[in-house]
Design an enzyme around this catalytic site. Sequence first.
Site, short mmCIF file in Angstrom:
data_model
loop_
_atom_site.label_atom_id
_atom_site.label_comp_id
_atom_site.label_asym_id
_atom_site.label_seq_id
_atom_site.Cartn_x
_atom_site.Cartn_y
_atom_site.Cartn_z
N GLY A 1 38.09 46.76 53.07
CA GLY A 1 38.96 46.37 51.97
C GLY A 1 40.13 47.31 51.79
N CYS B 1 43.40 45.39 45.70
CA CYS B 1 42.90 44.64 46.86
C CYS B 1 44.03 44.03 47.70
CB CYS B 1 41.91 43.56 46.41
SG CYS B 1 40.50 44.24 45.50
#
Length: 195
Positions: free
Chosen positions: A51, A155
């Site tokens: 991520g 993100c």
Amino acid sequence: MDARAAAIADGTACELIWLLEHPPLYTAGTSAKPGDVKMERFPVHAAGRGGQLTYHGPGQRVAYVMLDLKRRGPDIRRFVATLEEWIIRTLAGFEIAAERREERIGVWVRRPDKGTGREDKIAAIGIRVKRWVSLHGIALNVDCDLSHFAGIVPCGIADARFGVTSLRDLGPTVAMAEVDKVLRREFEQLFGPTA
């Protein structure tokens, strides 16, 4: 966490989940882009998980999940989908309708009150797998300061149609102990009994 995961892989330790809250900080996954730090309001830690960048802090339940995926079935996609389902079921316990998105990792809620097509992320997922044992896990926004996400591109999602939310932002005032109780119940439904 690394030592425990290695011991699980060696068969000398049991699987384990840590439930915790961090002090305010940003964590950078292996796909993080330096330009996604807009304002270094808090320390940035390289996390070694998958991520990009996310925020962790008080009022957010972080669950580090160390499970033996070789024993449970070596399917990382299924594992991530099951983590998402764990969060979705937990939120349903507080009457929050949450969903997964094929094109975006994490758990999302629709926000008709904030404009057409608006969705907010309520939980992030970032894992790593070593020797088929999972590390890192999930971060569920319960009652955290959402303004702290403004220091980063959370993100890697800069699209204004997608924001960040929490249980409190959506209405319910829930104690962390209540969240933990539902997390445990729903975990056992999906992954099996806990000790």
